[in-house]
Scaffold this motif. Structure first.
Motif, short mmCIF file in Angstrom:
data_model
loop_
_atom_site.label_atom_id
_atom_site.label_comp_id
_atom_site.label_asym_id
_atom_site.label_seq_id
_atom_site.Cartn_x
_atom_site.Cartn_y
_atom_site.Cartn_z
N ARG A 65 9.02 10.41 2.17
CA ARG A 65 9.97 11.47 2.50
C ARG A 65 9.52 12.53 3.40
NH1 ARG A 65 13.32 11.87 -2.29
NH2 ARG A 65 13.15 10.24 -3.66
N ASN A 66 9.64 12.25 4.57
CA ASN A 66 9.14 13.08 5.57
C ASN A 66 9.87 12.84 6.76
OD1 ASN A 66 7.39 11.38 7.36
ND2 ASN A 66 6.72 10.87 5.38
N THR A 67 9.60 13.61 7.80
CA THR A 67 10.18 13.30 9.10
C THR A 67 9.62 12.88 10.30
OG1 THR A 67 10.01 15.83 9.54
CG2 THR A 67 11.99 15.53 8.75
N GLN A 68 8.32 12.41 9.86
CA GLN A 68 7.57 11.48 10.89
C GLN A 68 6.81 12.34 11.92
OE1 GLN A 68 9.90 7.41 9.83
NE2 GLN A 68 10.74 8.65 11.75
N ILE A 95 3.20 0.84 14.48
CA ILE A 95 3.55 1.93 13.82
C ILE A 95 4.82 2.69 14.55
CG2 ILE A 95 1.49 2.15 12.78
CD1 ILE A 95 1.10 4.65 14.55
N MET A 96 5.21 2.29 15.70
CA MET A 96 6.28 2.81 16.67
C MET A 96 6.06 4.15 16.99
SD MET A 96 9.58 1.10 14.70
CE MET A 96 9.88 -0.59 14.40
N LEU A 97 4.62 4.58 17.49
CA LEU A 97 4.55 5.84 17.71
C LEU A 97 5.05 6.07 19.19
CD1 LEU A 97 2.83 8.43 17.65
CD2 LEU A 97 0.90 7.32 18.97
N SER A 98 5.87 7.13 19.20
CA SER A 98 6.70 7.64 20.30
C SER A 98 6.59 9.11 20.61
CB SER A 98 8.23 7.44 20.26
OG SER A 98 9.03 8.15 21.18
N GLN A 99 5.33 9.11 21.88
CA GLN A 99 4.88 10.69 21.93
C GLN A 99 5.92 11.25 22.89
OE1 GLN A 99 0.73 8.78 22.49
NE2 GLN A 99 0.23 10.81 21.69
N ASP A 135 7.08 4.05 7.31
CA ASP A 135 6.78 3.09 6.41
C ASP A 135 5.91 1.95 6.91
OD1 ASP A 135 8.40 2.61 8.30
OD2 ASP A 135 10.08 1.67 6.92
N ALA A 136 5.89 1.91 8.31
CA ALA A 136 5.10 0.96 9.09
C ALA A 136 3.70 1.66 8.90
CB ALA A 136 5.41 1.31 10.54
N TRP A 170 2.58 0.44 5.41
CA TRP A 170 2.25 -0.81 5.17
C TRP A 170 1.04 -1.49 6.02
CZ3 TRP A 170 8.25 -1.71 6.20
CH2 TRP A 170 8.97 -1.23 4.90
N GLY A 171 0.97 -0.78 7.24
CA GLY A 171 -0.04 -1.11 8.15
C GLY A 171 -1.45 -0.72 7.59
N TYR A 172 -1.69 0.17 7.17
CA TYR A 172 -2.74 0.55 6.08
C TYR A 172 -2.99 -0.38 4.90
CZ TYR A 172 -4.45 4.56 9.01
OH TYR A 172 -5.30 5.47 9.75
N ALA A 173 -1.81 -0.53 4.14
CA ALA A 173 -2.13 -1.41 3.06
C ALA A 173 -2.60 -2.79 3.33
CB ALA A 173 -0.70 -1.40 2.19
N ARG A 174 -1.95 -3.39 4.38
CA ARG A 174 -2.28 -4.56 4.96
C ARG A 174 -3.59 -4.74 5.25
NH1 ARG A 174 -1.49 -6.90 9.86
NH2 ARG A 174 -1.20 -9.14 10.20
N ALA A 175 -4.15 -3.95 6.10
CA ALA A 175 -5.38 -3.96 6.63
C ALA A 175 -6.47 -3.72 5.55
CB ALA A 175 -5.73 -3.00 7.70
#
Length: 414
Positions: free
Chosen positions: A75-78, A111-115, A183-184, A187-192
């Motif tokens: 629930r945030n703006t990423q 994680i689709m990081l877009s700088q 969400d990525a 999920w990425g941290y949970a998976r790892a």
């Protein structure tokens, strides 16, 4: 852990996608763990991951009362940035941003990081001077920052209105700032973490603590008692409630922070624009939605919705900045519960209860701090002393008076 790659993508596509493994194990609680992490959001999962990866502590459980990322992490703006004013804050958030920059490769999860850069607007000479000081302070902390003219801003965001009721005199830019997919990250941290042996237990609410001689011995949950050598509270919204169950008080106020998205459109905004004066910030998601955030609601609340006056004021402010966005339909609105401390700096480290650690009070800055929060808390738990980056974030600062007032750098009203 099944590695994600182009080769595996093609191989599974040919086989009808029948061979994909679950991203993480849905575990049942064991009787005891070395560490129990309370909270299955970004900070909790990151803490568990770095405990296992950096320190070899793998007998770890993450207990979450709902589903992973169902709280503020979803629930945030990423927004990811590190342009904070005080050296202690800038050093911590820049370490977190650096971890974000390598996170997709480390977790084998995009994680689709877009700088794309983050721009803070100045609507008066006074605010522009404050931005200059902010940029100078950021530079002194080794973090990138620059001052832009109105012409520079118009090139970055052609649709912006420089001559609205809030004329734009300049701005403050961090080029490395950006957004990632929330969400990525979860999920990425949970998976790892799961691949390293961490038990992830959903629908498991912590209802109390078992203590003896001022030391925590375990947690009572909706799935039974779990014994633990060490426990870390990494929750948002109800940190003060859990702290009371452990016998101490947190100086926290909880309120709703709203955000909303419009219908998706073609690419129209490739920079994050923030205005502290009018309490609004705006970006465009990878799905094409215009993402809008604003100031926190003025009343304390545990509700994940927010009030109409703030919603209306935020939309009006964004339309002042970007008049063409008035043609868009608002698709959905939500709110997160933000825990705000008196100096708007988080509380991290040890507590009055031995072997009980805390990571909370992030206000509006929790998402950008996920990697740094997990990294430093894992080190703090293993060594039973605050990591150097969070040494000044302890609960004891409210007794000593050594506050770190980052209210202005938060970017929105609290």
């Amino acid at each position: 852990m099944q590695r994600y790659s182009l080769l595996n993508l093609v191989r599974n596509a040919v086989r009808g996608n029948r061979d994909w493994q679950p991203a993480w194990r849905d575990a049942k609680p064991k009787r005891s763990y070395d560490v129990v992490v309370v909270g299955g959001g970004g900070h909790g999962l990151a803490t568990a991951y770095y405990l296992a990866k950096n320190h070899g502590v793998r007998n770890v459980a993450v207990v979450e009362k709902g589903w992973l990322g169902g709280g503020n992490s979803g629930r945030n703006t990423q927004v990811c940035r590190s342009n904070y004013f005080y050296p202690a804050s800038a050093a911590f958030y820049d370490q977190s941003l650096k971890l974000y920059e390598g996170l997709s490769r480390e977790l084998n999860f995009n994680i689709m990081l877009s700088q794309r850069g983050l721009l803070s607007l100045a609507h008066s000479e006074h605010e522009l001077e404050i931005n200059r000081r902010w940029a100078n302070a950021t530079h002194m902390s080794g973090v990138d920052a620059e001052i832009l003219t109105p012409a520079d801003i118009k090139k970055l965001a052609p649709r912006i209105n420089l001559e609205s009721r809030y004329p734009i005199l300049g701005g403050f830019m961090q080029r490395r700032g950006g957004i990632s997919r929330h969400d990525a990250v979860i999920w990425g941290y949970a998976r790892a973490a799961s691949a390293l042996g961490v038990d992830i237990i959903q629908n498991c609410e912590v209802t109390g603590f078992d203590m003896s001689d001022s030391r925590v011995k375990g947690v009572h949950t909706s799935q039974g008692f779990i014994s633990a050598d060490r426990v870390v509270m990494s929750v948002a919204g109800h940190a003060s409630v859990l702290a009371q169950k452990a016998g101490f008080h947190l100086p926290i106020s909880t309120m709703a922070l709203q955000a909303m998205v419009t219908e998706p459109i073609k690419p129209a905004l490739d920079v994050i624009v923030m205005s502290a004066a009018i309490h609004a910030y705006v970006s465009q998601s990878d799905r094409g939605e215009i993402v809008i955030g604003g100031g926190a609601d003025p009343l304390n609340s545990y509700a994940q919705r927010g009030g109409m006056p703030v919603l209306q004021a935020t939309i009006a402010a964004v339309i002042e900045l970007f008049p063409s966005f008035s043609r868009l339909r608002l698709m959905r609105q939500w709110a997160g519960m933000v825990d705000v401390t008196p100096d708007t700096t988080p509380i991290m480290g040890l507590t009055p209860v031995e072997a009980l650690y805390i990571n909370c009070g992030w206000g509006t800055g929790g998402y950008k701090a996920i990697p740094g929060g997990g990294y430093t808390m894992a080190d703090t738990i293993v060594n039973n002393r605050p990591h150097a980056l969070i040494d000044r974030f302890g609960l004891d600062r409210f007794q000593s008076g050594a506050l770190i007032d980052e209210g202005a750098a938060a970017g929105v009203a609290h």
